[in-house]
Design an enzyme around this catalytic site. Structure first.
Site, PDB file in Angstrom:
ATOM      1  N   GLY A 118      56.444 -26.729  57.425  1.00  0.00           N
ATOM      2  CA  GLY A 118      55.509 -25.660  57.688  1.00  0.00           C
ATOM      3  C   GLY A 118      54.312 -26.136  58.492  1.00  0.00           C
TER       4      GLY A 118
ATOM      5  N   GLY B 271      50.158 -25.905  59.423  1.00  0.00           N
ATOM      6  CA  GLY B 271      49.002 -25.964  58.558  1.00  0.00           C
ATOM      7  C   GLY B 271      48.609 -27.364  58.155  1.00  0.00           C
ATOM      8  N   HIS B 272      49.362 -28.381  58.639  1.00  0.00           N
ATOM      9  CA  HIS B 272      49.087 -29.776  58.277  1.00  0.00           C
ATOM     10  C   HIS B 272      48.648 -30.597  59.486  1.00  0.00           C
ATOM     11  CE1 HIS B 272      50.872 -28.674  54.520  1.00  0.00           C
ATOM     12  NE2 HIS B 272      52.044 -28.452  55.074  1.00  0.00           N
TER      13      HIS B 272
ATOM     14  N   LYS C 234      60.131 -34.072  54.078  1.00  0.00           N
ATOM     15  CA  LYS C 234      59.277 -34.066  52.884  1.00  0.00           C
ATOM     16  C   LYS C 234      60.004 -33.342  51.757  1.00  0.00           C
ATOM     17  CE  LYS C 234      55.697 -32.168  54.873  1.00  0.00           C
ATOM     18  NZ  LYS C 234      56.395 -31.971  56.165  1.00  0.00           N
TER      19      LYS C 234
ATOM     20  N   ASP D 135      62.526 -27.339  52.651  1.00  0.00           N
ATOM     21  CA  ASP D 135      62.805 -28.340  53.676  1.00  0.00           C
ATOM     22  C   ASP D 135      64.111 -29.078  53.390  1.00  0.00           C
ATOM     23  OD1 ASP D 135      60.499 -27.689  55.020  1.00  0.00           O
ATOM     24  OD2 ASP D 135      59.312 -29.296  54.170  1.00  0.00           O
TER      25      ASP D 135
ATOM     26  N   HIS E 297      49.670 -27.639  50.041  1.00  0.00           N
ATOM     27  CA  HIS E 297      49.754 -26.194  50.286  1.00  0.00           C
ATOM     28  C   HIS E 297      48.820 -25.435  49.352  1.00  0.00           C
ATOM     29  CE1 HIS E 297      53.772 -28.029  51.127  1.00  0.00           C
ATOM     30  NE2 HIS E 297      53.493 -27.488  52.308  1.00  0.00           N
TER      31      HIS E 297
END
Length: 397
Positions: free
Chosen positions: A73, A75-76, A124, A129, A234
């Protein structure tokens, strides 16, 4: 109405924004485009297929070596696209904010960069995932491609967790595997180096706030004066809530939790990661306290401090520790051509140089008691008005 879904920002596009975005639906694709525009010519590109397929690849890749693919995802940032380039990753697959990319997107990345030597997927340890990267690998194998997977589960926050989370230590796995691939190692050897590092990395984070998705109201789950130890990247709840304390005490808490998970002796590399909302001055203090901690004498290489795997705007920090041997030391120190890898540097003692002679002179002031009393009174008055003076200074600047 379901609890927690009454925030008007979630449904009303006219609600006043507090983020630099256009439409929530376009956040990730527009961010990827902006990232690529700043990477310089001839380095990185994205595959066609927006918005459903968000794959970033090296433009200079010739498929003559083992390819390294990762993702997850968004956002990292700068993970994962910031680590594409010679010496590290070959391609990255992005999902939406905190959402795994699709099987088709992962498969597209595999097909785009994998040649005869094969590819390694570094994943991860999250259910989405694992499922989507795993299914894509199976489909690629059916098409005749050599594909292997390594799962990273470096988070030690929850003792005995059946599925520990993969967090910032994944970046060290990228570097170790990338070095092996750049040296021309075969797929089995690249996988072995990555898997060995993944098994030995331990990571723990701590934060004062959780994260805010673009366009959403701030999440105020963590009360003022508290911190969460071990919360996820998250915004998942941490292992426990602890009182906010000094940097020294907080770093000591992290070290106390991490130390039992490490071998008894030997040198270490540490990745000091900003979870997104911590200021650089605070990050430097964390490094200072880490160097003075119980683990300080064992830390040989420092990666960071900086933003390596963030959780949007989370005000927090994570520490990832990897035991060093000659192979890992060489891997971490090797040069790369990526946008965001900060390099690994030895921690060295502070150097203190002598003051210029004139600065050490004693300048004699007035001995008059009246002058001393006046200056003391003025100082006390200024201290008593500190908050108001700071406000006026900021307003006038």
């Amino acid at each position: 109405r379901l609890a927690g879904l009454s925030d008007p920002r979630r449904f009303d596009p006219t609600f006043p924004m507090s983020h630099f975005i256009n439409r929530r639906e376009d956040v990730v694709t527009e961010a990827i485009d902006g990232f690529l525009l700043g990477c310089g010519p001839g380095r990185l590109a994205r595959l066609d297929g927006y918005p459903h397929t968000k794959v970033i690849v090296r433009q200079d890749w010739d498929k003559a070596r083992v390819a390294l693919i990762t993702g997850g995802g968004a956002g990292h940032e700068p993970s994962h696209a910031g680590f594409i380039g010679e010496g590290m990753l070959t391609a990255v697959v992005s999902g939406e904010i905190f959402a795994s990319p699709s099987v088709d997107a992962v498969l597209a990345a595999i097909l785009a960069v994998t040649g005869e030597p094969g590819c390694l997927l570094i994943v991860k340890n999250y259910t989405g995932d694992r499922l989507n990267f795993g299914l894509a690998a199976e489909r690629a194998r059916q098409l005749g491609y050599k594909v292997e997977l390594v799962f990273v589960a470096d988070d030690i926050a929850i003792a005995g967790a059946p599925q520990p989370r993969g967090i910032a230590g994944t970046v060290l796995v990228h570097k170790v595997a990338g070095h092996a691939a750049a040296c021309g190692a075969a797929l089995a050897a690249v996988k072995a180096a990555a898997a060995d590092a993944a098994r030995q990395i331990v990571t723990l984070g701590l934060a004062f706030t959780t994260c805010t998705r673009p366009g959403d109201a701030a999440n105020l789950r963590i009360a003022a004066g508290s911190a969460e130890l071990g919360l996820g990247i998250h915004g998942e709840p941490g292992a426990r809530v602890i009182p906010a304390a000094t940097a020294r005490e907080l770093v000591a808490t992290l070290v106390q939790e991490l130390q039992p998970r490490l071998p008894a002796g030997g040198p270490l590399a540490v990745l000091v990661n900003n979870l997104g909302g911590t200021t650089p001055i605070e990050m430097n203090i964390v490094v200072r306290e880490l160097a003075a901690s119980a683990l300080g004498p064992r830390i040989e290489l420092l990666v960071g401090p900086g933003e390596l795997m963030t959780a949007l705007d989370m005000q927090g920090v994570s520490l990832s520790l990897l035991p060093l041997d000659a192979t890992r030391r060489a891997a971490l120190l090797s040069a790369v051509q990526t946008p965001s890898w900060p390099g690994a540097r030895p921690i060295v003692p502070l150097t203190v140089l002598p003051m210029p002679a004139i600065a050490t002179r004693t300048f004699r002031g007035s001995d008059a008691p009246e002058v001393a009393s006046l200056i003391t009174s003025m100082g006390r008055a200024l201290l008593a008005s500190e908050e108001e003076i700071n406000y006026l200074c900021a307003a006038a600047s």
